[in-house]
Design an enzyme around this catalytic site. Sequence first.
Site, short mmCIF file in Angstrom:
data_model
loop_
_atom_site.label_atom_id
_atom_site.label_comp_id
_atom_site.label_asym_id
_atom_site.label_seq_id
_atom_site.Cartn_x
_atom_site.Cartn_y
_atom_site.Cartn_z
N GLY A 96 0.96 5.20 8.56
CA GLY A 96 1.10 3.75 8.38
C GLY A 96 2.51 3.31 8.03
O GLY A 96 3.01 2.32 8.57
N LYS A 152 3.89 12.14 -1.11
CA LYS A 152 3.12 13.28 -1.61
C LYS A 152 3.27 14.53 -0.76
O LYS A 152 2.77 14.59 0.36
CB LYS A 152 1.64 12.88 -1.70
CG LYS A 152 1.37 11.94 -2.85
CD LYS A 152 0.04 11.25 -2.73
CE LYS A 152 0.20 9.87 -2.17
NZ LYS A 152 -0.62 9.37 -1.17
N ARG A 171 -4.57 -2.45 15.97
CA ARG A 171 -5.67 -1.56 16.35
C ARG A 171 -6.64 -2.28 17.30
O ARG A 171 -7.22 -1.63 18.17
CB ARG A 171 -6.41 -1.07 15.11
CG ARG A 171 -5.63 0.01 14.40
CD ARG A 171 -6.35 0.52 13.19
NE ARG A 171 -5.82 1.82 12.79
CZ ARG A 171 -6.19 2.46 11.71
NH1 ARG A 171 -7.09 1.93 10.90
NH2 ARG A 171 -5.68 3.64 11.42
N GLY A 175 -4.16 9.19 9.07
CA GLY A 175 -4.82 10.41 8.60
C GLY A 175 -5.20 11.31 9.77
O GLY A 175 -5.03 12.54 9.70
P1 AMP Z 1 2.87 8.81 1.86
O1 AMP Z 1 1.69 7.91 1.65
O2 AMP Z 1 2.78 10.12 1.16
O3 AMP Z 1 3.31 8.94 3.31
O4 AMP Z 1 4.06 8.08 1.12
C1 AMP Z 1 4.55 6.82 1.49
C2 AMP Z 1 5.22 6.24 0.29
O5 AMP Z 1 6.21 7.12 -0.17
C3 AMP Z 1 5.93 4.93 0.52
O6 AMP Z 1 5.22 3.92 -0.14
C4 AMP Z 1 7.30 5.13 -0.10
O7 AMP Z 1 7.71 4.08 -0.91
C5 AMP Z 1 7.12 6.39 -0.93
N1 AMP Z 1 8.36 7.13 -1.11
C6 AMP Z 1 9.22 7.52 -0.16
N2 AMP Z 1 10.27 8.13 -0.68
C7 AMP Z 1 10.09 8.16 -2.02
C8 AMP Z 1 10.87 8.65 -3.12
N3 AMP Z 1 12.04 9.24 -2.92
N4 AMP Z 1 10.35 8.50 -4.35
C9 AMP Z 1 9.17 7.89 -4.56
N5 AMP Z 1 8.41 7.41 -3.57
C10 AMP Z 1 8.87 7.54 -2.31
#
Ligand code: AMP
Length: 419
Positions: free
Chosen positions: A375, A223, A36, A398
């Site tokens: 990220g 999520k 950044r 974000g």
């Molecule tokens: P987010 O912050 O919602 O973009 O999620 C990113 C995180 O999602 C990363 O740390 C991944 O390890 C996690 N992730 C990706 N796929 C899966 C999965 N199938 N089950 C659980 N966590 C996951």
Amino acid sequence: MNKKTVRDVDFGGKRVLMRVDFNVPMKNGAVADDTRIRAALPTIRYVLERGAGSLVLMSHLGDPRKDAGKAREKAEKAGKPFDEKAYIEAKHRMAPVVACFAGHLGREVKLAPACLGPETERMVAALPAGGVLMLENTRFHKEETSADAAERDRMARALAAYGDVFVNDAFGSAHRDHASTASVGKFFRENVAGFLMEKEIDYLSRALENPDRPYAAVLGGAKIGDKLKVVENLLTKVDTLIVGGGMAYTFLKAQGHAIGQSLCDAGKIPYAGRMLAEARKRGVNFLLPVDNVAADKFDANAETRAVGVEIPEGWMALDIGPKTTELYAQAIRGARMVVWNGPMGCFEMPKFADGTMGVCRAIAASGAVSIVGGGDSVAAVNKSGLAARFTHISTGGGASLEFLEGKQLPGIAALSPRE
Ligand code: AMP
């Protein structure tokens, strides 16, 4: 872009106040990733080369109150003492950031003790021609993030006294309606975007308003709740929507598949069903995993098993399988534009990184206009060594998500329009 940029300003002799996003990851009191900081250098150099009288920079670094609250909770749980002041001193002071930044810029950068107050005002007034000063963490002042617009305005008005022109190059903070990102602009006649802000807006607007076709979006991450509005908005724009990662299993559940112990947001199942129906109605090709890498527990050393679309009871899908990776790669190869946000699995653990890396390689090789945000996806791109093959790597996780939702970002809305 319909906003003024640094190119529209004659900087000769003018004092410049600039918001940058130096909210960088820190490790052991030093900058762990300076992406950044490097990304803001072109604007900073431009302003100085064009003869700015002085340059005052401001940024936040972490969220002192929130971070300290979390750390306190953790310490209390572990029965350890917690010194909030020492914690904030160690984690949220700008000194290591300034040291890293000054090294890149190749000139002296002074650091003010705060954003406001007589000592800072003296330092700003004493800046020599072409002098550069960084303010201390904007979030040390509660007015910065106050819900009360009048409080934010009070801080913004005081900040505005440090410059004749305001430059906003902090795309990563543009989704925040804060004193230093949005409120401050209204106290300037000249309130313009820097090059980084301009580039981010140009690419992300292109993804929403004028995409090259076929157009594919790849969404992943844990999520589904964070990405509902992005799914909804992109469904009206794309030809293909590819979903992987933890969020995919709520969609598979909505289709009636067994998902074992995989991530599922039960409250969002009806929504997922509606989105699938909407995709059918619009003729959008909605791709979901057809096979998976399942694990017996959420652990880097978990026992793994290759499974199809159905996930057995007692198992959780932590990555998309090889057939899915190939299916997604094929769709990506056929696209002229690809937007990617979110990993396809728990790529931080080597056993569950293949899907994310496969998608990353497919995008890099596709020759499509490629835009990556978030990220984790950006970390995956950097890890792959293929960053140079991507058209645009967004510096704002974000902010890029909210942009893709179709929201007006306060930091962008505040910029002077081009007449
Ligand atoms: P987010 O912050 O919602 O973009 O999620 C990113 C995180 O999602 C990363 O740390 C991944 O390890 C996690 N992730 C990706 N796929 C899966 C999965 N199938 N089950 C659980 N966590 C996951």
